[in-house]
Design a protein around this motif. Structure first.
Motif: not given
Ligand code: GLP
Length: 249
Positions: A37-40, A66-68, A201-203
């Motif tokens: 995701g964009s956050t990390p 975590l995922d794919e 957007g996450k608030a």
């Molecule tokens: C994605 C990932 C998540 C991630 C989330 C938020 O779909 N599978 O692991 O935390 O969406 O994404 P972003 O960080 O871009 O907002």
């Protein structure tokens, strides 16, 4: 829960990178649970910078993602294996054979899920799990549901997730409709969790997840029960939390 309020995205990334660094320094052969995701992305950039300075050594670190997405292979630039290589693994001295991302091309998805859970168990579990949060409260790709899915499993992505993630694809039709994700049990069994969030957007979802009822309809709400949860979020992502729980600040 420890709540760390950062000024902005850069500050959040630095603070989060400090938490990850501390884990790597204290336990050089730690198992890191990693997120996409964009956050990390900014956190990974900071970790790379500290590695380049000689402050961090990933030689013995192991990682579990975590995922794919289902149907994207390791060379697909929208896949999460590709993301991890580009945003972290190619730039530090981690041994790629010590890194794991679910195989989105597995012919037998159920078998791949069982293999992934066994692999996590064989590694002795996750020391520090990094999480972002979807705007519907998903963690990994654990979508809102009637029950918490415990194990690694195949998931049908929510329309909201497909819409949100379409920004990374040429068109919304290119976004895979399914993914493999670590389950809630594996996430909750991590010894420590760091949840990252940035932007207004996450608030709303941050307040709902961290202070609302614990329900599978908001998968991240389960994190309230984790004994070692650190939230690192910027002011914009914490604005509803700050309004409703001013005593925390
Ligand atoms: C994605 C990932 C998540 C991630 C989330 C938020 O779909 N599978 O692991 O935390 O969406 O994404 P972003 O960080 O871009 O907002």
């Amino acid at each position: 829960m420890k709540l760390i309020r950062a000024k902005d995205y850069n500050d959040m990334s630095r603070k989060a990178a400090n938490v990850v660094s501390a884990t790597v320094i204290l336990r050089p052969n730690c198992v890191l649970g990693l997120a996409t995701g964009s956050t990390p992305v900014g956190m990974y950039k900071q970790l790379i910078a500290w590695y380049e300075k000689g402050d961090l050594d990933f030689k013995a670190v192991k990682s579990i993602n975590l995922d794919e997405y289902v149907g994207l292979d390791a060379y697909n630039d929208q896949g999460y294996r590709y993301f991890m290589n580009e945003n972290l693994f190619n730039h530090v001295n981690i041994d790629k054979s010590n890194t794991s991302v679910p195989n989105g091309m597995a012919a037998d998805v159920e078998q791949e899920c069982r293999r992934y859970d066994k692999h996590i168990a064989d590694l002795g579990g996750v020391d520090l799990q990094v999480l972002g949060i979807g705007n519907n409260g998903h963690i990994g790709f654990n979508e809102p549901d009637e029950a918490f899915e415990q194990q690694t499993h195949l998931v049908d992505l929510a329309q909201k997730t497909i819409d949100a993630n379409s920004r990374f694809f040429a068109s919304i039709d290119d976004v895979p409709k399914q993914a493999i994700t670590m389950g809630i049990k594996s996430i909750m069994q991590a010894k420590a969790i760091i949840l990252l969030a940035s932007g207004e957007g996450k608030a709303d979802i941050m307040e709902t997840a961290l202070f609302g009822p614990i329900t599978p309809k908001v998968p991240a709400s389960i994190l309230q029960l984790h004994p070692n949860l650190t939230v690192v979020a910027d002011e914009a992502a914490l604005q509803v939390v700050a309004q409703k729980h001013p005593e925390l600040f």
